[in-house]
Design a protein around this motif. Structure first.
Motif, PDB file in Angstrom:
ATOM      1  N   GLY A  84      27.252  34.447  44.490  1.00  0.00           N
ATOM      2  CA  GLY A  84      28.340  35.291  44.956  1.00  0.00           C
ATOM      3  C   GLY A  84      29.687  34.689  44.611  1.00  0.00           C
ATOM      4  O   GLY A  84      29.922  33.504  44.835  1.00  0.00           O
ATOM      5  N   GLN A  85      30.534  35.505  44.046  1.00  0.00           N
ATOM      6  CA  GLN A  85      31.888  35.089  43.686  1.00  0.00           C
ATOM      7  C   GLN A  85      32.876  35.684  44.678  1.00  0.00           C
ATOM      8  O   GLN A  85      32.777  36.859  45.030  1.00  0.00           O
ATOM      9  CB  GLN A  85      32.236  35.542  42.269  1.00  0.00           C
ATOM     10  N   ILE A  86      33.805  34.856  45.101  1.00  0.00           N
ATOM     11  CA  ILE A  86      34.867  35.308  45.992  1.00  0.00           C
ATOM     12  C   ILE A  86      36.185  35.241  45.230  1.00  0.00           C
ATOM     13  O   ILE A  86      36.250  34.652  44.147  1.00  0.00           O
ATOM     14  CB  ILE A  86      34.894  34.490  47.305  1.00  0.00           C
ATOM     15  N   PRO A  87      37.262  35.840  45.758  1.00  0.00           N
ATOM     16  CA  PRO A  87      38.508  35.950  45.011  1.00  0.00           C
ATOM     17  C   PRO A  87      39.371  34.695  44.998  1.00  0.00           C
ATOM     18  O   PRO A  87      40.520  34.686  45.432  1.00  0.00           O
ATOM     19  CB  PRO A  87      39.231  37.109  45.708  1.00  0.00           C
ATOM     20  N   VAL A  88      38.814  33.643  44.446  1.00  0.00           N
ATOM     21  CA  VAL A  88      39.570  32.409  44.245  1.00  0.00           C
ATOM     22  C   VAL A  88      40.006  32.371  42.787  1.00  0.00           C
ATOM     23  O   VAL A  88      39.184  32.547  41.884  1.00  0.00           O
ATOM     24  CB  VAL A  88      38.717  31.166  44.578  1.00  0.00           C
ATOM     25  N   ASP A  89      41.285  32.146  42.564  1.00  0.00           N
ATOM     26  CA  ASP A  89      41.808  31.983  41.217  1.00  0.00           C
ATOM     27  C   ASP A  89      41.435  30.573  40.765  1.00  0.00           C
ATOM     28  O   ASP A  89      41.899  29.594  41.360  1.00  0.00           O
ATOM     29  CB  ASP A  89      43.326  32.156  41.239  1.00  0.00           C
ATOM     30  N   TYR A  93      35.774  47.955  40.191  1.00  0.00           N
ATOM     31  CA  TYR A  93      34.465  47.483  39.729  1.00  0.00           C
ATOM     32  C   TYR A  93      34.034  48.274  38.495  1.00  0.00           C
ATOM     33  O   TYR A  93      33.657  47.710  37.477  1.00  0.00           O
ATOM     34  CB  TYR A  93      33.471  47.650  40.887  1.00  0.00           C
ATOM     35  N   ALA A  94      34.123  49.594  38.576  1.00  0.00           N
ATOM     36  CA  ALA A  94      33.691  50.454  37.470  1.00  0.00           C
ATOM     37  C   ALA A  94      34.522  50.215  36.211  1.00  0.00           C
ATOM     38  O   ALA A  94      34.005  50.351  35.101  1.00  0.00           O
ATOM     39  CB  ALA A  94      33.759  51.919  37.881  1.00  0.00           C
ATOM     40  N   SER A  95      35.790  49.836  36.367  1.00  0.00           N
ATOM     41  CA  SER A  95      36.656  49.644  35.201  1.00  0.00           C
ATOM     42  C   SER A  95      36.217  48.466  34.331  1.00  0.00           C
ATOM     43  O   SER A  95      36.602  48.378  33.167  1.00  0.00           O
ATOM     44  CB  SER A  95      38.115  49.454  35.646  1.00  0.00           C
ATOM     45  N   GLY A 132      43.163  27.491  42.336  1.00  0.00           N
ATOM     46  CA  GLY A 132      42.302  27.159  43.469  1.00  0.00           C
ATOM     47  C   GLY A 132      42.670  27.922  44.729  1.00  0.00           C
ATOM     48  O   GLY A 132      42.115  27.685  45.792  1.00  0.00           O
ATOM     49  N   LYS A 133      43.585  28.877  44.589  1.00  0.00           N
ATOM     50  CA  LYS A 133      44.044  29.635  45.748  1.00  0.00           C
ATOM     51  C   LYS A 133      43.376  31.011  45.812  1.00  0.00           C
ATOM     52  O   LYS A 133      43.010  31.582  44.790  1.00  0.00           O
ATOM     53  CB  LYS A 133      45.559  29.809  45.700  1.00  0.00           C
ATOM     54  N   LEU A 134      43.265  31.526  47.035  1.00  0.00           N
ATOM     55  CA  LEU A 134      42.746  32.869  47.238  1.00  0.00           C
ATOM     56  C   LEU A 134      43.803  33.894  46.865  1.00  0.00           C
ATOM     57  O   LEU A 134      44.987  33.685  47.124  1.00  0.00           O
ATOM     58  CB  LEU A 134      42.377  33.082  48.710  1.00  0.00           C
ATOM     59  N   VAL A 135      43.375  34.996  46.263  1.00  0.00           N
ATOM     60  CA  VAL A 135      44.267  36.140  46.100  1.00  0.00           C
ATOM     61  C   VAL A 135      44.013  37.057  47.287  1.00  0.00           C
ATOM     62  O   VAL A 135      42.941  37.003  47.899  1.00  0.00           O
ATOM     63  CB  VAL A 135      44.064  36.863  44.751  1.00  0.00           C
ATOM     64  N   GLU A 136      44.977  37.892  47.631  1.00  0.00           N
ATOM     65  CA  GLU A 136      44.844  38.706  48.837  1.00  0.00           C
ATOM     66  C   GLU A 136      45.027  40.182  48.539  1.00  0.00           C
ATOM     67  O   GLU A 136      45.746  40.554  47.616  1.00  0.00           O
ATOM     68  CB  GLU A 136      45.861  38.248  49.887  1.00  0.00           C
ATOM     69  N   GLY A 137      44.386  41.008  49.348  1.00  0.00           N
ATOM     70  CA  GLY A 137      44.425  42.457  49.188  1.00  0.00           C
ATOM     71  C   GLY A 137      43.236  42.899  48.361  1.00  0.00           C
ATOM     72  O   GLY A 137      42.916  42.286  47.344  1.00  0.00           O
ATOM     73  N   ILE A 138      42.562  43.953  48.779  1.00  0.00           N
ATOM     74  CA  ILE A 138      41.294  44.345  48.151  1.00  0.00           C
ATOM     75  C   ILE A 138      41.432  44.627  46.661  1.00  0.00           C
ATOM     76  O   ILE A 138      40.526  44.325  45.887  1.00  0.00           O
ATOM     77  CB  ILE A 138      40.637  45.531  48.895  1.00  0.00           C
ATOM     78  N   VAL A 139      42.560  45.163  46.210  1.00  0.00           N
ATOM     79  CA  VAL A 139      42.738  45.435  44.779  1.00  0.00           C
ATOM     80  C   VAL A 139      42.754  44.133  43.994  1.00  0.00           C
ATOM     81  O   VAL A 139      41.971  43.944  43.048  1.00  0.00           O
ATOM     82  CB  VAL A 139      44.021  46.263  44.535  1.00  0.00           C
ATOM     83  N   LYS A 140      43.618  43.211  44.371  1.00  0.00           N
ATOM     84  CA  LYS A 140      43.705  41.929  43.665  1.00  0.00           C
ATOM     85  C   LYS A 140      42.420  41.129  43.834  1.00  0.00           C
ATOM     86  O   LYS A 140      41.968  40.463  42.903  1.00  0.00           O
ATOM     87  CB  LYS A 140      44.898  41.120  44.179  1.00  0.00           C
ATOM     88  N   GLU A 141      41.828  41.186  45.028  1.00  0.00           N
ATOM     89  CA  GLU A 141      40.594  40.439  45.281  1.00  0.00           C
ATOM     90  C   GLU A 141      39.458  40.930  44.389  1.00  0.00           C
ATOM     91  O   GLU A 141      38.725  40.138  43.806  1.00  0.00           O
ATOM     92  CB  GLU A 141      40.191  40.552  46.751  1.00  0.00           C
ATOM     93  N   THR A 142      39.321  42.249  44.265  1.00  0.00           N
ATOM     94  CA  THR A 142      38.237  42.799  43.437  1.00  0.00           C
ATOM     95  C   THR A 142      38.441  42.421  41.973  1.00  0.00           C
ATOM     96  O   THR A 142      37.486  42.020  41.291  1.00  0.00           O
ATOM     97  CB  THR A 142      38.140  44.320  43.611  1.00  0.00           C
ATOM     98  N   ASP A 200      35.943  50.630  54.531  1.00  0.00           N
ATOM     99  CA  ASP A 200      37.090  51.472  54.179  1.00  0.00           C
ATOM    100  C   ASP A 200      37.683  51.071  52.827  1.00  0.00           C
ATOM    101  O   ASP A 200      38.421  51.848  52.221  1.00  0.00           O
ATOM    102  CB  ASP A 200      38.177  51.397  55.257  1.00  0.00           C
ATOM    103  N   ASP A 201      37.372  49.880  52.340  1.00  0.00           N
ATOM    104  CA  ASP A 201      37.840  49.405  51.037  1.00  0.00           C
ATOM    105  C   ASP A 201      36.941  49.866  49.885  1.00  0.00           C
ATOM    106  O   ASP A 201      37.216  49.567  48.729  1.00  0.00           O
ATOM    107  CB  ASP A 201      37.895  47.867  51.022  1.00  0.00           C
ATOM    108  N   PHE A 202      35.882  50.602  50.207  1.00  0.00           N
ATOM    109  CA  PHE A 202      34.875  50.955  49.205  1.00  0.00           C
ATOM    110  C   PHE A 202      35.464  51.698  48.004  1.00  0.00           C
ATOM    111  O   PHE A 202      35.189  51.340  46.854  1.00  0.00           O
ATOM    112  CB  PHE A 202      33.754  51.798  49.824  1.00  0.00           C
ATOM    113  N   ALA A 203      36.263  52.725  48.234  1.00  0.00           N
ATOM    114  CA  ALA A 203      36.770  53.546  47.123  1.00  0.00           C
ATOM    115  C   ALA A 203      37.625  52.717  46.163  1.00  0.00           C
ATOM    116  O   ALA A 203      37.440  52.804  44.943  1.00  0.00           O
ATOM    117  CB  ALA A 203      37.560  54.739  47.660  1.00  0.00           C
ATOM    118  N   GLN A 204      38.539  51.915  46.700  1.00  0.00           N
ATOM    119  CA  GLN A 204      39.386  51.084  45.830  1.00  0.00           C
ATOM    120  C   GLN A 204      38.537  50.066  45.073  1.00  0.00           C
ATOM    121  O   GLN A 204      38.716  49.866  43.875  1.00  0.00           O
ATOM    122  CB  GLN A 204      40.455  50.366  46.643  1.00  0.00           C
TER     123      GLN A 204
END
Length: 127
Positions: free
Chosen positions: A32-37, A92-94, A41-51, A83-87
């Motif tokens: 599993g990958q999480i939104p770490v740059d 993801y599809a892109s 080494g920092k986390l990005v925030e917000g579902i768009v940037k995180e995805t 609630d973040d599913f659509a974004q």
């Protein structure tokens, strides 16, 4: 064929006793990958940037193994809030090609490592 550990500096280093990915018998199992740059080494925030960051991290691991998203046969997506599913789904599809979408499930969970909003793991098959 023995198991081969796959590791790249272009995805976040493992934060526990696991590998970024294992390759065995033509199958790549990506942790599993999480939104770490990985650069900062920092986390990005917000579902768009995180995805986007999670998909970039997955792409880096796939490329290290000589694969692309076309090789992915299965994805598992963990969301902290459905609630973040659509974004998430649009981003993801892109990264994928319509004629090679993997099988997938998406589940809501109460908490993820480092309290992120999304984590994705994948399984890919070498052609």
């Amino acid at each position: 064929m023995p198991k081969k550990i796959i590791s790249t500096q272009f995805a976040p280093a493992a934060i526990g006793p696991y590998s970024q990915a294992n390759f065995a018998n033509g199958i790549l199992y990506i942790s599993g990958q999480i939104p770490v740059d990985p650069a900062s080494g920092k986390l990005v925030e917000g579902i768009v940037k995180e995805t986007h960051q999670v998909m970039k991290n997955l792409k880096a691991v796939l490329e290290e193994a000589g694969m692309t998203f076309r090789n992915v046969v299965k994805a598992t997506i963990f969301l902290k809030n459905m609630d973040d599913f659509a974004q998430m789904n649009e981003i993801y599809a892109s990264y994928l090609e319509e004629d090679s979408y993997p099988a997938r499930e998406t589940v809501q969970v109460s908490c993820l490592p480092k309290n992120v909003d999304i984590e994705i793991s994948m399984i890919a098959h070498q052609d």
